[in-house]
Motif scaffolding. Structure first.
Motif, PDB file in Angstrom:
ATOM      1  N   ILE A 165       0.824  -1.208   0.000  1.00 22.44           N
ATOM      2  CA  ILE A 165       0.000   0.000   0.000  1.00 22.44           C
ATOM      3  C   ILE A 165       0.857   1.256   0.000  1.00 22.44           C
ATOM      4  N   GLY A 166       2.119   1.167   0.461  1.00 20.80           N
ATOM      5  CA  GLY A 166       3.017   2.317   0.454  1.00 20.80           C
ATOM      6  C   GLY A 166       3.510   2.739   1.819  1.00 20.80           C
ATOM      7  N   LYS A 167       3.501   1.838   2.810  1.00 26.86           N
ATOM      8  CA  LYS A 167       3.965   2.188   4.159  1.00 26.86           C
ATOM      9  C   LYS A 167       5.449   2.544   4.146  1.00 26.86           C
ATOM     10  N   SER A 168       6.251   1.695   3.536  1.00 29.97           N
ATOM     11  CA  SER A 168       7.695   1.953   3.499  1.00 29.97           C
ATOM     12  C   SER A 168       8.011   3.180   2.654  1.00 29.97           C
ATOM     13  N   THR A 169       7.256   3.384   1.580  1.00 31.68           N
ATOM     14  CA  THR A 169       7.476   4.577   0.756  1.00 31.68           C
ATOM     15  C   THR A 169       7.180   5.840   1.537  1.00 31.68           C
ATOM     16  N   LEU A 170       6.071   5.852   2.285  1.00 35.24           N
ATOM     17  CA  LEU A 170       5.719   7.027   3.087  1.00 35.24           C
ATOM     18  C   LEU A 170       6.756   7.298   4.165  1.00 35.24           C
ATOM     19  N   SER A 171       7.181   6.252   4.874  1.00 33.61           N
ATOM     20  CA  SER A 171       8.143   6.452   5.958  1.00 33.61           C
ATOM     21  C   SER A 171       9.506   6.871   5.424  1.00 33.61           C
ATOM     22  N   LEU A 172       9.979   6.221   4.354  1.00 33.38           N
ATOM     23  CA  LEU A 172      11.288   6.573   3.806  1.00 33.38           C
ATOM     24  C   LEU A 172      11.281   7.975   3.212  1.00 33.38           C
ATOM     25  N   GLN A 173      10.216   8.328   2.510  1.00 27.80           N
ATOM     26  CA  GLN A 173      10.116   9.667   1.928  1.00 27.80           C
ATOM     27  C   GLN A 173      10.110  10.734   3.005  1.00 27.80           C
ATOM     28  N   THR A 174       9.406  10.484   4.098  1.00 30.32           N
ATOM     29  CA  THR A 174       9.350  11.450   5.201  1.00 30.32           C
ATOM     30  C   THR A 174      10.694  11.546   5.907  1.00 30.32           C
ATOM     31  N   MET A 175      11.343  10.415   6.140  1.00 29.66           N
ATOM     32  CA  MET A 175      12.629  10.437   6.844  1.00 29.66           C
ATOM     33  C   MET A 175      13.707  11.157   6.029  1.00 29.66           C
ATOM     34  N   LEU A 176      13.674  11.019   4.705  1.00 28.67           N
ATOM     35  CA  LEU A 176      14.651  11.727   3.873  1.00 28.67           C
ATOM     36  C   LEU A 176      14.452  13.234   3.961  1.00 28.67           C
ATOM     37  N   GLN A 177      13.213  13.679   4.145  1.00 29.91           N
ATOM     38  CA  GLN A 177      12.965  15.105   4.328  1.00 29.91           C
ATOM     39  C   GLN A 177      13.437  15.584   5.697  1.00 29.91           C
ATOM     40  N   MET A 178      13.228  14.763   6.728  1.00 25.87           N
ATOM     41  CA  MET A 178      13.601  15.158   8.084  1.00 25.87           C
ATOM     42  C   MET A 178      15.099  15.074   8.330  1.00 25.87           C
ATOM     43  N   ALA A 179      15.816  14.292   7.502  1.00 27.69           N
ATOM     44  CA  ALA A 179      17.258  14.107   7.717  1.00 27.69           C
ATOM     45  C   ALA A 179      18.048  15.378   7.490  1.00 27.69           C
ATOM     46  N   ALA A 180      17.429  16.402   6.908  1.00 27.60           N
ATOM     47  CA  ALA A 180      18.154  17.661   6.709  1.00 27.60           C
ATOM     48  C   ALA A 180      18.412  18.385   8.022  1.00 27.60           C
ATOM     49  N   GLY A 181      17.612  18.084   9.072  1.00 28.94           N
ATOM     50  CA  GLY A 181      17.780  18.798  10.323  1.00 28.94           C
ATOM     51  C   GLY A 181      17.991  17.928  11.534  1.00 28.94           C
ATOM     52  N   MET A 182      17.903  16.611  11.412  1.00 29.17           N
ATOM     53  CA  MET A 182      18.090  15.730  12.557  1.00 29.17           C
ATOM     54  C   MET A 182      18.642  14.392  12.095  1.00 29.17           C
ATOM     55  N   ARG A 183      19.261  13.673  13.050  1.00 30.24           N
ATOM     56  CA  ARG A 183      19.889  12.388  12.729  1.00 30.24           C
ATOM     57  C   ARG A 183      18.842  11.282  12.772  1.00 30.24           C
ATOM     58  N   ILE A 184      18.737  10.540  11.679  1.00 29.77           N
ATOM     59  CA  ILE A 184      17.723   9.498  11.536  1.00 29.77           C
ATOM     60  C   ILE A 184      18.410   8.140  11.436  1.00 29.77           C
ATOM     61  N   LEU A 185      17.893   7.159  12.163  1.00 29.93           N
ATOM     62  CA  LEU A 185      18.325   5.767  12.015  1.00 29.93           C
ATOM     63  C   LEU A 185      17.142   4.962  11.489  1.00 29.93           C
ATOM     64  N   GLY A 195       6.993   8.821  -5.865  1.00 30.11           N
ATOM     65  CA  GLY A 195       6.625   8.874  -4.456  1.00 30.11           C
ATOM     66  C   GLY A 195       5.189   9.309  -4.246  1.00 30.11           C
ATOM     67  N   LEU A 196       4.892   9.712  -3.025  1.00 27.95           N
ATOM     68  CA  LEU A 196       3.548  10.118  -2.631  1.00 27.95           C
ATOM     69  C   LEU A 196       3.423  11.631  -2.687  1.00 27.95           C
ATOM     70  N   ARG A 197       2.371  12.103  -3.327  1.00 33.07           N
ATOM     71  CA  ARG A 197       2.089  13.537  -3.395  1.00 33.07           C
ATOM     72  C   ARG A 197       0.946  13.867  -2.450  1.00 33.07           C
ATOM     73  N   GLN A 198       1.125  14.920  -1.674  1.00 29.97           N
ATOM     74  CA  GLN A 198       0.082  15.356  -0.761  1.00 29.97           C
ATOM     75  C   GLN A 198      -1.067  15.980  -1.549  1.00 29.97           C
ATOM     76  N   VAL A 199      -2.287  15.626  -1.166  1.00 23.90           N
ATOM     77  CA  VAL A 199      -3.483  16.193  -1.796  1.00 23.90           C
ATOM     78  C   VAL A 199      -4.049  17.227  -0.832  1.00 23.90           C
ATOM     79  N   SER A 200      -3.778  18.488  -1.116  1.00 22.26           N
ATOM     80  CA  SER A 200      -4.231  19.561  -0.231  1.00 22.26           C
ATOM     81  C   SER A 200      -5.706  19.857  -0.392  1.00 22.26           C
ATOM     82  N   ASN A 201      -6.270  19.590  -1.575  1.00 18.67           N
ATOM     83  CA  ASN A 201      -7.694  19.817  -1.828  1.00 18.67           C
ATOM     84  C   ASN A 201      -8.363  18.474  -2.101  1.00 18.67           C
TER      85      ASN A 201
END
Length: 473
Positions: free
Chosen positions: A115-135, A288-294
């Motif tokens: 369904i995309g669980k790993s895609t959602l988590s990996l995509q989010t972690m790559l965005q957050m890695a710019a400001g914090m250390r991710i394992l 990847g996953l695109r956010q649907v704002s509307n």
């Protein structure tokens, strides 16, 4: 002989029986669980020594974090303050979590395979890695597979210094690397693939999932490092493993959708730090996953002029208003018993609305098959959908389309009255923003628009007959 008896007694003391539905423990096997009432749910597990606490505490101390301790305090001594949130960089995920991740919290993300669980988590972690250390701990995929996915989701991810990837299944080895890396956030994909040496069973068993989740919970609470667990779904649609897994975590979010469609829905099932009525909507793409704002862009089809059985409803899920398309099909029953089926809507409530339509309005549907579908694959719990369900059923029954530019909202009571709905202003504003010219609302809600000028015409109704007369003349 005495040594053998002592050995057997020790082995017996290390086993227990746990209900796989609610987590209730028992010293012996019981046919019916006294807590949840389910039959044949007790499973024998091996009770492991409490080494998870030592491993979690050691990992938290070695990560350079102050261990949290507890003491009895009075309510007046507690300093009231909002929990500090860690933004994930994903507005939809932040909304479902209640504003972001809370330090020291543990989040369980569940969903069907693919369904995309790993895609959602990996995509989010790559965005957050710019400001914090991710394992990122993966027990299912190899490092090469994850690298290819990361390049597809974020081509610049190879230059991230704070994103650490670990492919490991042993809980003890994971805690050892947590000591060395000292991460600010830990992701485990998935909890069913992690095993500890203290439990004599295979990974994914009730005992393994329980012990590994408990150890990661102790680490999160003692160190203040948030932990995200990814869980599997059984064929019944529930999270795999013991029910206690859902009890011990702070937040349970579920990723839903049909693999044959491009849209995915993120829903909160439990949240100790926010509301459980929020929705996050995504579109699955190759990159990847695109956010649907509307959300209305996926819930409304482009063309339905001249088609009967379609009604537009102004609904609200959480704090988000959106318009959705309700589809109905009414046909003569081919067999003796008429069918009543609903996709995305409560079937028991559909039966009640059909009874109201037959008793209060006078339309005979006893020998008709009725099928209801909520376009877009969304599951709706808003009572304001009642009026659109009845309108779509009647439109299909008489084979008369509803004119374009009309939408409606209202809860229908057993006596055929149209009851008021909450947050009517937001519903009307959303309909006006999307270009609708007419909206049917409960008469009681007209008080909110006593002195307001709107670009959409309001049609207040008190009974179902008035609403149908307004639509069909």
């Amino acid at each position: 002989m005495e040594k053998l008896i002592k050995h057997n007694k020790m082995a017996k003391d290390k086993t227990a029986y746990v209900c796989s539905n609610c987590g209730q423990e028992s010293a012996k096997w019981i046919g019916k669980c006294p807590a949840c009432g389910q039959w044949n749910t007790f499973k024998e597990i091996k009770v492991a020594p409490d080494t998870g606490r030592m491993a979690a505490t050691s990992a938290a101390a070695s990560a350079g974090r102050e261990l949290r301790t507890s003491r009895p305090v009075r309510l007046r001594e507690i300093v009231g303050s909002d929990d500090r949130r860690i933004s994930t960089g994903d507005d939809e995920l932040n909304r479902v979590l209640g504003g972001g991740l809370v330090p020291g919290s543990i989040v369980l993300l569940g969903g069907e395979p693919g369904i995309g669980k790993s895609t959602l988590s990996l995509q989010t972690m790559l965005q957050m890695a710019a400001g914090m250390r991710i394992l990122y701990v993966s027990g299912e995929e190899s490092a090469h597979q994850l690298k290819m996915r990361a390049e597809r989701l974020n081509p610049a991810s190879l230059d991230l210094e704070n994103f650490m990837l670990l492919c490991e299944n042993s809980l003890e080895v994971i805690f050892k690397h947590i000591k060395d890396v000292a991460p600010d956030l830990v992701v485990v994909d998935s909890i069913q693939t992690i095993a500890t040496e203290d439990v004599d069973s295979s990974a994914g068993s009730i005992a393994q999932v329980r012990e590994c989740a408990s150890a990661l919970l102790r680490f999160a609470k003692t160190s203040g490092v948030p932990v995200i667990l990814i869980g599997h779904i059984t064929k019944e649609g529930t999270l795999a493993g013991p029910k206690i897994l859902e009890h011990i975590v702070d937040t349970v979010i579920q990723f839903e959708g049909d693999q044959h469609y491009m849209y995915r829905i993120l829903r909160s099932m439990k949240n100790r730090f926010g509301s459980t009525s929020e929705l996050g909507i995504y579109e699955m793409r190759q990159d990847g996953l695109r956010q649907v704002s509307n959300p209305s862009e996926l819930l409304l089809s482009e063309e339905h002029d001249g088609l009967s059985g379609i009604a537009i409803s102004a609904a609200i899920e959480g704090v988000r208003p959106f318009l959705m398309e309700t589809q109905a099909l009414v046909s003569s029953a081919a067999y003796g018993t008429p069918q009543r089926q609903a996709t995305g809507f409560d079937q028991r409530r559909l039966n009640m609305l059909l009874a109201v339509l037959e008793k209060r309005v006078g339309f005979k549907l006893m020998q008709k098959d009725v099928f209801i579908n909520i376009a877009g694959g969304l599951r709706v719990t808003d009572m304001a959908m009642d009026l659109s369900i009845i309108a779509a059923v009647l439109s299909s029954n008489v084979d008369t389309p509803i004119e374009s530019g009309w939408c409606m909202c209202g809860e229908v009571g057993l006596s055929g009255e149209v009851r008021p709905v909450s947050r009517i202003e937001q519903r009307v504003q959303e309909a006006e923003k999307l270009g609708f010219q007419h909206i049917i609302i409960p008469r009681y809600n007209m008080r909110a628009f006593a002195h307001k000028q709107l670009g959409i015409q309001l049609h207040p109704v008190r009974k179902v007959e008035e609403a149908l007369r307004t639509l069909f003349g």
